[in-house]
Enzyme design. Structure first.
Site, PDB file in Angstrom:
ATOM      1  CG  PHE A 131       6.413   8.636 -58.799  1.00  0.00           C
ATOM      2  CD1 PHE A 131       7.561   8.930 -58.076  1.00  0.00           C
ATOM      3  CD2 PHE A 131       5.193   8.698 -58.153  1.00  0.00           C
ATOM      4  CE1 PHE A 131       7.482   9.291 -56.738  1.00  0.00           C
ATOM      5  CE2 PHE A 131       5.107   9.048 -56.809  1.00  0.00           C
ATOM      6  CZ  PHE A 131       6.260   9.344 -56.104  1.00  0.00           C
ATOM      7  CG  ASP A 203       3.361  12.509 -63.144  1.00  0.00           C
ATOM      8  OD1 ASP A 203       3.645  13.680 -62.826  1.00  0.00           O
ATOM      9  OD2 ASP A 203       3.086  11.620 -62.308  1.00  0.00           O
ATOM     10  CE1 TYR A 228       4.915  16.436 -53.195  1.00  0.00           C
ATOM     11  CE2 TYR A 228       2.542  16.640 -53.405  1.00  0.00           C
ATOM     12  CZ  TYR A 228       3.685  15.858 -53.437  1.00  0.00           C
ATOM     13  OH  TYR A 228       3.586  14.519 -53.707  1.00  0.00           O
ATOM     14  CE  LYS A 229       7.172  15.334 -56.175  1.00  0.00           C
ATOM     15  NZ  LYS A 229       6.606  14.269 -57.026  1.00  0.00           N
ATOM     16  NE  ARG A 375      15.025  12.769 -55.333  1.00  0.00           N
ATOM     17  CZ  ARG A 375      13.686  12.828 -55.402  1.00  0.00           C
ATOM     18  NH1 ARG A 375      13.059  12.450 -56.519  1.00  0.00           N
ATOM     19  NH2 ARG A 375      12.975  13.212 -54.376  1.00  0.00           N
TER      20      ARG A 375
HETATM   21  C1  LIG Z   1       5.703  13.434 -56.523  1.00  0.00           C
HETATM   22  C2  LIG Z   1       5.081  12.646 -57.619  1.00  0.00           C
HETATM   23  C3  LIG Z   1       3.775  12.229 -57.525  1.00  0.00           C
HETATM   24  C4  LIG Z   1       3.032  12.528 -56.248  1.00  0.00           C
HETATM   25  O1  LIG Z   1       1.750  12.144 -56.235  1.00  0.00           O
HETATM   26  P1  LIG Z   1       0.767  12.582 -55.065  1.00  0.00           P
HETATM   27  O2  LIG Z   1      -0.409  11.777 -55.314  1.00  0.00           O
HETATM   28  O3  LIG Z   1       0.527  14.059 -55.201  1.00  0.00           O
HETATM   29  O4  LIG Z   1       1.445  12.258 -53.767  1.00  0.00           O
HETATM   30  C5  LIG Z   1       3.216  11.538 -58.580  1.00  0.00           C
HETATM   31  N1  LIG Z   1       3.938  11.272 -59.700  1.00  0.00           N
HETATM   32  C6  LIG Z   1       5.221  11.676 -59.807  1.00  0.00           C
HETATM   33  C7  LIG Z   1       5.987  11.392 -61.041  1.00  0.00           C
HETATM   34  C8  LIG Z   1       5.830  12.350 -58.765  1.00  0.00           C
HETATM   35  O5  LIG Z   1       7.093  12.726 -58.858  1.00  0.00           O
END
Ligand SMILES: *Cc1c(COP(=O)(O)O)cnc(C)c1O
Length: 416
Positions: A131, A203, A228-229, A375
């Site tokens: 990411f 992560d 939030y996911k 997706r």
């Molecule tokens: C959604 C996501 C994030 C989000 O990071 P925020 O700092 O909370 O916006 C980080 N890493 C991964 C792999 C994600 O899917």
């Protein structure tokens, strides 16, 4: 696994739903009528328990008890309480998880903490397909560290093992790839990294809530994840940090704010980290957002994650089964083997953006990921086999009727 999963598709979607022990959980969520929501991997829907919990904290606590709420309603320990709820979902024993800040900020803290533990010249190994925010944070940390910055090696996913040698001090990976849904074997890679003397930072943003995670059993060093996911904590809900007990006495993190101090209200002149996981706090917790996440997590009460995972595998296999070969230009890029993917199915298509817009107009909400990915994420807590059937049917109709050729659908929005 795939064989078992496929033999389950003898029935209709309705029959699969009736045989699904998790089906009643859908009632715990507000979901607009006529919408098939396949984007809970980006923003979980609203759990019905959340508005009530928020109203209570706003009116009866903030409104009535004012600042006394920090003690009287134990706001001060909310990050630990929510952390412990998340701990159960990721296979972590007590005292190792705390709820705080965004994933990005937490990753910075954890990376710096891991660097501090590493005795040899530091090198971070990660993958190009990680990411982007995770890699941006490494860049930001390196800029800050200047001459003391670790080396960074970012390689293609299939080259990870060949680069994982004794020169690596930190292996930084996201378990489930946000684009393809491909999943790393967390225990296997953790063991391989530790065998060459490296620490691992995972992560779990696309993992927690839908996988049967075992962080302690996998001997993981550090992890971060998203609220939030799949945890449905609401837009911008705080994330969490996991630090294995064995490291907690010896790690420090650079965002050394007062909430991570051993005695925040002693107001002493110098920083002294709190014992345990609390040292990963920085500033004042966002009580309202954390309350929403806390209430959202109650949906998991009494649930076995193995059951959630089993349904996720079936939903994915069903979607693949129903979309197989519907259009030559639609290429499945998620692993066909349920054991190798998280809770999403992705396709590549040159017109992915307008296809997603056409799906959304037809009530099937998925998302587009640049440059060419459709997706579709599913959460077994509220998605049904009928949802999957409808999504596949709408996708087929869009492609057959060329609904996505409508020029209006090409106008890019700010958030995709
Ligand atoms: C959604 C996501 C994030 C989000 O990071 P925020 O700092 O909370 O916006 C980080 N890493 C991964 C792999 C994600 O899917």
């Amino acid at each position: 696994m795939d064989h078992d999963v496929l033999s389950a598709f003898d029935g209709t979607a309705g029959e699969l739903d009736r045989a699904d022990p998790l089906a009643p959980l859908r009632q715990a969520f507000e979901l607009p009528k006529g919408v098939v929501y396949l984007d809970g991997n980006s923003l979980g829907p609203l759990p019905k328990a959340v508005p009530k919990a928020l109203a209570q904290v706003i009116e009866r606590q903030w409104g009535a008890s004012l600042i006394k709420s920090w003690n009287d309603h134990d706001w001060i320990n909310l990050p630990s309480r929510v952390g412990e709820k998340i701990a159960r979902l990721i296979g972590a024993g007590p005292g190792q998880v705390i709820c705080t800040d965004s994933v990005s900020v937490n990753l910075f803290k954890v990376l710096a903490a891991a660097l501090g533990l590493s005795a040899r010249p530091a090198k971070i190994l990660s993958e190009a397909d990680n990411f982007p925010s995770d890699l941006y944070l490494v860049e930001g940390m390196n800029t800050l560290l200047g001459a003391a910055a670790p080396a960074i090696e970012v390689v293609q996913t299939d080259a990870l093992l060949e680069h994982l040698d004794a020169s690596v001090s930190i292996l930084l990976l996201t378990q489930v790839n946000f684009k393809t849904g491909a999943m790393h074997d967390l225990a296997e890679l953790t063991a391989r990294a530790q065998a060459v003397g490296a620490l691992v930072v995972w992560d779990l943003s696309h993992s927690a809530g839908v996988l049967d995670l075992e962080l302690d059993a996998g001997n993981v060093d550090f992890a971060v994840g998203c609220g939030y996911k799949f945890l449905n904590g609401g837009p911008g809900a705080p994330g969490y940090v996991y630090v294995a007990s064995r490291h907690q006495g010896s790690v420090t993190q650079p965002l050394s704010g007062w909430m991570g101090h051993a005695e925040p209200f002693a107001f002493s002149e110098h920083y002294e980290p709190a014992p345990g996981i609390k040292r990963f706090l920085s500033g004042t917790p966002a009580i309202l957002s954390m309350t929403a996440l806390d209430a959202a997590l109650s949906v998991f009460d009494g649930l076995e994650l193995a059951q959630v995972r089993a349904k996720s595998e079936k939903l994915g296999a069903y979607l693949i089964h129903l979309t197989d070969a519907i259009d030559d230009a639609l290429e499945l890029i998620s692993p066909r083997d349920a054991n190798q993917r998280g809770s999403q199915i992705s396709f590549r298509h040159p017109l992915a953006y307008p296809i997603v817009q056409a799906l959304i107009e037809a009530g099937v909400i998925g998302d587009f990921r640049a440059p060419d990915i459709v997706r579709l994420g599913f959460n077994p807590l509220f998605n049904s086999f009928s949802d999957i059937e409808q999504a596949a049917a709408v996708l087929k109709t869009v492609l057959m009727t060329k609904a996505h050729f409508e020029p209006r659908l090409n106008a890019r929005k700010l958030v995709t």
